[in-house]
Scaffold this active site. Sequence first.
Site, PDB file in Angstrom:
ATOM      1  CG  ASP A  17      -1.842   1.216   1.527  1.00 55.89           C
ATOM      2  OD1 ASP A  17      -2.494   1.592   0.443  1.00 55.89           O
ATOM      3  OD2 ASP A  17      -1.651   1.933   2.438  1.00 55.89           O
ATOM      4  CG  ASP A  19      -1.703   7.688   0.449  1.00 57.18           C
ATOM      5  OD1 ASP A  19      -0.983   8.600   0.495  1.00 57.18           O
ATOM      6  OD2 ASP A  19      -2.704   7.436  -0.482  1.00 57.18           O
TER       7      ASP A  19
END
Length: 221
Positions: A17, A19
């Site tokens: 991922d 953020d």
Amino acid sequence: MTAAASTVLTARALLLDMDGTLVNSDAVVERIWRRWAAEHGLDGDEVMKVVHGRQGHASMALLLPGRPVEQNLADNARLLAEETADMDGVLAVPGAPEFLASLRGLPHALVTSADVPLSTARMAAAGLSLPEVRITAESVGASKPDPEGFLKGAAELGVEPADCVVFEDSGAGIAAGKAAGMRVVGIGPRAGVHGPDVAVGDLTRVRVEGLGGGGIRLYVG
């Protein structure tokens, strides 16, 4: 749970991922979404509990049930543009540059709910190199917590889901990784309560070792 001692995991690919995992963009996300919440008469604190990890329109569908999809998509496009123009306070998660450098030559992919312009801008603002394989908002038909993004990442890398380890910070992302049949390393303060296989404060607590035959060994904790 939080690792008290180092946990060792083996994999054939890592799915990352962006953020909250590689890039700390919380300052921007707070600014943009609290402003949106105020526009719609919603409680900012409640909105912030929902938005991490999801595509914007998916968050809006939860927060304003019954609102036309077209309005959510239009708002989502506006917010993405605002986020892409606002890099104030965007920085790398501690350990992210070294972590990404350690993955050179090993199978890995970025799997993010951001679109191409936003993910490109945030990684650059944080001084991080983009993985060669990237699954963005444009790549999928369903937002996390749907597992589609992670499954596409595994497929792009030619690796079975069970042989992948996901790195995530949010409840939606951790749920997506689990639904894809993958093990999940939780990164940062939000992760631990959402049931990852192991959780650490940041990427300084992760060490990567390439194994013969294409394997990867992770030391987490």
